[in-house]
Each structure stands twice: as structure tokens, then as C-alpha cells.
Motif scaffolding. Structure first.
Motif, PDB file in Angstrom:
ATOM      1  N   LYS A 208       1.122  -1.125  -0.001  1.00  0.00           N
ATOM      2  CA  LYS A 208      -0.064   0.013  -0.019  1.00  0.00           C
ATOM      3  C   LYS A 208       1.010   1.295  -0.094  1.00  0.00           C
ATOM      4  O   LYS A 208       1.711   1.386   0.831  1.00  0.00           O
ATOM      5  CB  LYS A 208      -0.779   0.080   1.294  1.00  0.00           C
ATOM      6  CG  LYS A 208      -1.858  -1.177   1.384  1.00  0.00           C
ATOM      7  CD  LYS A 208      -3.150  -0.895   1.167  1.00  0.00           C
ATOM      8  CE  LYS A 208      -3.961  -2.241   0.595  1.00  0.00           C
ATOM      9  NZ  LYS A 208      -3.987  -3.186   2.029  1.00  0.00           N
ATOM     10  N   PRO A 209       0.516   2.239  -0.822  1.00  0.00           N
ATOM     11  CA  PRO A 209       1.496   3.346  -1.077  1.00  0.00           C
ATOM     12  C   PRO A 209       1.736   4.100   0.286  1.00  0.00           C
ATOM     13  O   PRO A 209       2.543   4.654   0.779  1.00  0.00           O
ATOM     14  CB  PRO A 209       0.669   4.277  -1.922  1.00  0.00           C
ATOM     15  CG  PRO A 209      -0.105   3.421  -2.735  1.00  0.00           C
ATOM     16  CD  PRO A 209      -0.367   2.112  -1.926  1.00  0.00           C
ATOM     17  N   GLU A 210       0.627   4.356   1.190  1.00  0.00           N
ATOM     18  CA  GLU A 210       0.623   4.969   2.549  1.00  0.00           C
ATOM     19  C   GLU A 210       1.644   4.413   3.392  1.00  0.00           C
ATOM     20  O   GLU A 210       2.411   4.838   4.098  1.00  0.00           O
ATOM     21  CB  GLU A 210      -0.509   5.225   3.251  1.00  0.00           C
ATOM     22  CG  GLU A 210      -1.915   5.278   2.425  1.00  0.00           C
ATOM     23  CD  GLU A 210      -2.353   4.043   2.008  1.00  0.00           C
ATOM     24  OE1 GLU A 210      -2.958   3.047   2.772  1.00  0.00           O
ATOM     25  OE2 GLU A 210      -2.239   3.572   0.689  1.00  0.00           O
ATOM     26  N   LEU A 211       1.691   2.897   3.415  1.00  0.00           N
ATOM     27  CA  LEU A 211       2.375   2.149   4.235  1.00  0.00           C
ATOM     28  C   LEU A 211       3.881   2.311   3.646  1.00  0.00           C
ATOM     29  O   LEU A 211       4.655   2.460   4.874  1.00  0.00           O
ATOM     30  CB  LEU A 211       1.914   0.600   4.190  1.00  0.00           C
ATOM     31  CG  LEU A 211       2.768  -0.162   5.212  1.00  0.00           C
ATOM     32  CD1 LEU A 211       1.797  -1.396   5.628  1.00  0.00           C
ATOM     33  CD2 LEU A 211       3.856  -0.886   4.463  1.00  0.00           C
ATOM     34  N   LYS A 213       5.230   4.760   2.069  1.00  0.00           N
ATOM     35  CA  LYS A 213       5.698   6.108   2.471  1.00  0.00           C
ATOM     36  C   LYS A 213       6.100   6.203   3.843  1.00  0.00           C
ATOM     37  O   LYS A 213       7.056   6.826   4.259  1.00  0.00           O
ATOM     38  CB  LYS A 213       4.578   6.851   2.116  1.00  0.00           C
ATOM     39  CG  LYS A 213       5.066   8.114   0.802  1.00  0.00           C
ATOM     40  CD  LYS A 213       3.968   8.939   0.544  1.00  0.00           C
ATOM     41  CE  LYS A 213       3.510   8.874  -0.856  1.00  0.00           C
ATOM     42  NZ  LYS A 213       2.245   9.365  -0.913  1.00  0.00           N
ATOM     43  N   ALA A 214       5.084   5.637   4.666  1.00  0.00           N
ATOM     44  CA  ALA A 214       5.358   5.832   6.064  1.00  0.00           C
ATOM     45  C   ALA A 214       6.832   4.991   6.411  1.00  0.00           C
ATOM     46  O   ALA A 214       7.322   5.332   7.641  1.00  0.00           O
ATOM     47  CB  ALA A 214       4.157   5.138   6.910  1.00  0.00           C
ATOM     48  N   VAL A 219       7.900   3.698  -3.544  1.00  0.00           N
ATOM     49  CA  VAL A 219       6.430   2.812  -3.905  1.00  0.00           C
ATOM     50  C   VAL A 219       6.727   2.040  -4.913  1.00  0.00           C
ATOM     51  O   VAL A 219       7.318   2.505  -6.117  1.00  0.00           O
ATOM     52  CB  VAL A 219       5.479   3.884  -3.889  1.00  0.00           C
ATOM     53  CG1 VAL A 219       4.190   3.256  -4.383  1.00  0.00           C
ATOM     54  CG2 VAL A 219       5.329   4.630  -2.419  1.00  0.00           C
ATOM     55  N   PRO A 290       4.295  -0.132  11.073  1.00  0.00           N
ATOM     56  CA  PRO A 290       3.228  -0.190   9.969  1.00  0.00           C
ATOM     57  C   PRO A 290       3.067  -1.911   9.489  1.00  0.00           C
ATOM     58  O   PRO A 290       1.945  -2.177   9.306  1.00  0.00           O
ATOM     59  CB  PRO A 290       3.847   0.654   8.990  1.00  0.00           C
ATOM     60  CG  PRO A 290       4.721   1.655   9.748  1.00  0.00           C
ATOM     61  CD  PRO A 290       5.401   0.872  10.839  1.00  0.00           C
ATOM     62  N   ASP A 325      -3.076   5.411  15.036  1.00  0.00           N
ATOM     63  CA  ASP A 325      -3.397   4.068  15.153  1.00  0.00           C
ATOM     64  C   ASP A 325      -2.754   3.000  16.185  1.00  0.00           C
ATOM     65  O   ASP A 325      -2.676   2.180  16.109  1.00  0.00           O
ATOM     66  CB  ASP A 325      -2.981   3.546  13.695  1.00  0.00           C
ATOM     67  CG  ASP A 325      -1.302   3.516  13.487  1.00  0.00           C
ATOM     68  OD1 ASP A 325      -0.639   4.036  14.338  1.00  0.00           O
ATOM     69  OD2 ASP A 325      -0.762   2.891  12.258  1.00  0.00           O
TER      70      ASP A 325
END
Ligand code: N0T
Length: 522
Positions: A208-211, A213-214, A219, A290, A325
Motif C-alpha cells: 500500500k502506498p501510504e504504508l 511512504k510511512a 513505492v 506499520p 493508530d
């Protein structure tokens, strides 16, 4: 009357964690709760050992005991379960009005398999450990084995099913799944089975892109572990594999009885991004949070065990595990007088609790200076916090508290509260002229309204100064009251003035006190 008591206890809502605006709160019996905890030593959850544990809980004024449940004990023979220890713990905790957090010592305990039942240890072929890069066996269970996973799932669901029946009043408020999982001595498993998985594709949950990136990873949409994660691939593969395993154990247990579940971490240095070969690899260290979240959604929170020292490192750890989270909870901290102050920061962040590790030792000789030194800083804070637990938990949840803990340099610290700047100086005597012998000063400043504050602290002075658009004005205390909360109401004992407030602000000694003050400009 009897009947209605039972009726009520059976309909009490389950303990749960709620979230609002990226902050968190633990509800027990539907009410805000803080775990003012103590953890027993590893080998103390035996009936003959419990008297010391309870004595320690009492000395510390703790409201929660964290105590292990050993797989090797409850399933000593395959498929035959004996949960009499659970009955003992439940009855003894209830008699003392103490809650329990149970620690499921199972496939992983500090990265090893030492709490697997003997029938598993004796079948190393069926329940294997992992191999290091040179093919040498490592004292750490493999996360890739179906038979191990199924055995753990079976035992854990039996435990949760037993609790569901035996504990309608929710004496047990949370369960830790495994203990400090991961592997010491190798970054990952290099067995042929693991190697094959490692050479396969990264699962879509991690792409997943957000993961990515975090995690500061470029990506990409697919690829092998090596291709996607480069020189961190070995560690991330180990983290994913272990988190998947534990996530399945947790999910199965939750289906039976949905208590909040967590996994604790043996930390890495939070400041230097060290290599995984220098810490326990694959556990929920700060850099792989993450991955753990994606792999183990049934786990409510990932919790740091604080054995690092130094305020810069410890405060950084608290910051890294306090996330929208992830609910902050410190299930273990080295049992020393320096660590008690960090509880203040945890509460201010809306964290749900704190617990030093190995409390039973203070009961062996409660009067020794060494033991008193260690437990009194916790006992005095817990005793006070117990009187105002719902208030503290609620203020933390709403972001109304700023905490200050003394650093090693013992320098003053300031907190910006909009219209007011608050300065905390550490030490005792008029204006703090005598430095604290250890940097153990701590304070919580609770902003009730623009000019009204609750102050809690030890070994410091707290002074106000007008700030923001009232910065050039003069100021004074309108009133400073010392008192205590009783059933949600602040009951003043006296008004502090003169020497008690004039020298750099109210003076807090070794015993934590609660002040309520109003400040004005003029
Ligand atoms: C803890 C405790 C118990 C930078 C140690 C700490 C407990 C376990 N492990 O007494 O065994 O069950 O969770 C590991 C400490 C790592 C030190 C790293 C120093």
C-alpha cells in the motif's frame, strides 16, 4: 439485592479501547480507566508464590496486576487443559479489588520457545526452531510452521473461552499475546522453507502506498522482499512472518472472547536507526509498526517495554508508540526510581497505563532502603492517581495535560499554554536552590480553562508568566489550593500562599500533591 448485583455484573460492557481525534482511552465497566500496574516476575504465577506478589501490589497501591499464564502449565499434556491457575488468580484478584492483565507466554517468550509444553519441545522436528545464515539452529521458534500455529491457536482459544465463562465481571481487562516476540542472534529464519518464502513476492497488504511512504520505502507495486525493501528486507520479512502468526492467534482468541489484546516489544535504540542484528529482530520495534498493523489487525496495540535509560531515549520511545493508530501503553519498565516519572508523560499523552516489571521483589524485604527507594515513587503516585483516575484519564484523552519530566541536565523546562507560559524548575528549598539527588522531578499541568489549572508534581516548582497577547502584563496567583479529588470533586485542604508559593511558584516535595490554581494578569 443479590440478584441485581449478579445481573449487573453480567451485563457490564467488555473492557475496550475507544479513539477520538487520534487519541485513545481504555474503558473498564464503561468508565475511563488507567492501568496503575505492576508486573510479577516470570516464574511467580504459581499459587505458592502469589502471597509476595499481592503484598507488592498492595504496597504499591497498584490497581492492576500483570501476570503470566504459562502454556507449559495449562496444557502440560497435549489436548488436556487445566486452568486452575486462572481460577486462583481471578479469586485472589477479586478479593483485593485488583484487575488483571494476563500474559500469554506461549510460542514466543523473549524470542524463544521456552514456554512451549514439553510435548512440543520433545518434537523439535514437528515444532522447529529457526536457522541462522550459516544454517545453525537458533533458540527461537519458526513462525512458518502450521503445526505450531495450530497448537498455539488451540491453546489460546481455550484460554479465552475459559475466561469468557469464568470472568463475567471482567476482572481480566486485557491479554498480552506472547511475550517480546522476535529473534535474538539472527535477523530472520534462513531455513529452506523460509528462504523459499523470502524469495517470493511481498504480500499485497504491504504494498500500500501510504504504508511504504510511512516506512520511507520507494513505492513499487510488486517485487521480492529484497527488491522492495533492500537492506531491511531480512528484518521486515521476519516481522511480517511473526506478526502474521501472532495476528492469527489473536484473531482466533478474539472470536471466542473479544478482550483488548496487545503485543509487547523489546525495543531498539529509538534515535540511531541501528541494524536489526543489534536488537531482537521481527518484534514490533518502532521501525516496523506499520508492518505489524497490516499483518495483525486483531492486535489492538503494540507496547514498548522500557529498559533503555536516559530521558531523551525514553521520551522518544513514548512519542513513537503514541500514534493515531496505536494506543500508548507501557506494560514493562525497569523497576527503578528513575522510571516512575515517565508515567506522567504516558498519562498526558492519553496513554492507558504503566507498569514496572518484577514487583514481587519489593515484598521480600519491604523495609530495606533499596526496595523502598524503588517502589515508593510508584506507590505515592498510584495512591494519588487512584483518587482521581477518571479525571486523569479523561483529561489525557482530551489532550488537556502537559507533562514535564526532569532530564539528566536538570535544566528548567517551559510549557507554552497559549495565554500562559509555565516554567518548571527542579529541586527543593526556596526557589529550588537544592538540586534533586536524582533527576526524578515531574509535573502535570492540566488546563481546565484559560486561567484555571490543576498542577500535580514532585520535586519541582511551577511558575506562570503571561504569554501570547498578554505577554507584557504583570500577573499573580488569585488563589492556589492544595487538596484532593473525591468522587470527581476537588476538595481543598488549605490555601497555599506566602513561602509556599512565592519562591518560583508552588513547591512540590517528594510526595506528589494536587493543587488547583487560578492566575490573573493585572
Ligand atoms: C523483559 C524482562 C522479562 C537495550 C527482562 C527485557 C520480561 C521480558 N525482557 O527482565 O524477561 O518477561 O519481557 C529485554 C531487555 C532487553 C535489553 C535491551 C537493552
Amino acid at each position: 439485592a443479590q440478584l441485581s448485583i449478579f445481573a449487573q455484573s453480567n451485563t457490564n460492557p467488555l473492557p475496550r479501547i475507544i479513539d477520538k481525534n487520534g487519541r485513545h482511552q481504555l474503558l473498564v465497566d464503561g468508565k475511563p480507566f488507567l492501568i496503575l500496574g505492576g508486573q510479577a516476575h516470570n516464574s511467580s504465577a504459581w499459587p505458592g508464590m502469589m502471597p509476595n506478589v499481592w503484598a507488592a501490589i498492595k504496597q504499591m497501591h497498584a490497581n492492576t496486576l500483570e501476570v503470566p499464564i504459562y502454556w507449559e502449565q495449562v496444557e502440560a499434556q497435549q489436548g488436556k487443559f487445566n486452568f486452575s491457575i486462572v481460577d486462583t488468580l481471578l479469586a485472589q484478584a477479586r478479593a483485593r479489588k485488583v484487575r488483571l492483565v494476563l500474559l500469554w507466554f506461549a510460542t514466543w517468550k523473549n524470542g524463544s520457545n521456552h514456554y512451549m509444553p514439553q510435548w512440543m519441545k520433545l518434537e523439535a522436528g514437528k515444532y522447529p526452531n529457526i536457522l541462522n545464515r550459516d544454517g545453525k539452529p537458533i533458540d527461537s521458534p519458526s513462525p512458518h510452521i502450521e503445526a505450531t500455529l495450530n497448537a498455539d491457536i488451540n491453546a489460546f482459544t481455550k484460554l479465552m473461552g475459559y475466561l469468557k465463562k469464568a470472568d463475567p465481571q471482567h476482572t481480566v481487562i486485557m491479554v498480552q499475546v506472547e511475550n517480546e516476540p522476535g529473534s535474538w542472534d539472527t535477523v530472520r529464519d534462513y531455513s529452506p522453507l523460509a528462504q523459499k518464502l523470502f524469495e517470493g513476492q511481498v504480500p499485497p497488504e504491504l504494498l500500500k502506498p501510504e504504508l511504504l511512504k510511512a516506512m520511507n520505502v520507494n513505492v513499487v507495486t510488486n517485487g521480492t522482499w529484497q527488491k522492495v525493501f533492500g537492506d531491511r528486507a531480512d528484518e521486515y520479512f521476519q516481522a511480517w512472518s511473526i506478526a502474521r502468526f501472532i495476528g492469527k492467534v489473536a484473531a482466533a482468541g478474539k472470536t471466542v472472547y473479544p478482550l483488548p489484546l496487545y503485543v509487547n516489544a523489546a525495543l531498539r535504540d529509538p534515535l540511531t536507526n541501528p541494524k536489526a542484528s543489534s536488537y531482537e529482530s521481527g518484534g514490533p520495534t518502532d521501525n516496523v509498526i506499520p508492518i505489524w498493523k497490516a499483518a495483525a489487525p486483531a492486535i489492538d496495540l503494540l507496547a514498548p517495554d522500557i529498559y533503555l535509560s536516559g530521558s531523551e531515549k525514553v521520551l522518544k520511545v513514548l512519542d513513537l508508540y503514541d500514534r493515531p493508530d496505536n494506543t500508548l501503553f507501557v506494560p514493562e519498565a525497569g523497576f527503578n526510581k528513575e522510571n516512575a516519572k515517565y508515567m506522567y508523560d504516558v498519562i498526558a499523552r492519553g496513554g492507558i497505563g504503566f507498569s514496572p516489571f518484577g514487583i514481587d521483589r519489593n515484598a521480600e524485604d519491604p523495609e530495606s532502603t533499596e526496595n523502598k527507594d524503588r517502589y515508593v515513587p510508584y506507590a505515592t503516585s498510584y495512591a494519588l492517581f487512584k483518587t482521581m483516575m477518571p479525571e486523569l484519564a479523561q483529561w489525557g484523552f482530551e489532550g488537556k495535560i502537559k507533562a514535564v519530566v526532569e532530564h539528566e541536565d536538570q535544566a528548567d523546562q517551559t510549557v507554552d499554554l497559549g495565554q500562559w507560559k509555565v516554567t518548571v524548575t527542579f529541586g527543593s528549598g526556596r526557589g529550588g536552590t537544592t538540586k534533586n539527588t536524582t533527576p526524578n522531578g515531574k509535573a502535570m499541568i492540566v488546563k481546565l480553562s484559560e486561567n484555571k489549572f490543576v498542577l500535580i508534581g514532585t520535586n519541582c516548582h511551577i511558575a506562570f508568566a503571561p504569554s501570547g497577547n498578554q505577554a507584557d502584563k504583570a500577573w499573580q496567583y488569585l488563589k492556589v489550593e492544595e487538596g484532593k479529588y473525591q468522587n470527581g470533586v476537588f476538595k481543598p485542604l488549605r490555601i497555599l500562599n506566602g513561602d509556599e508559593t512565592d519562591w518560583k511558584g508552588p513547591n512540590f516535595g517528594d510526595l506528589p500533591t494536587v493543587l488547583q490554581c487560578t492566575v490573573i494578569t493585572r
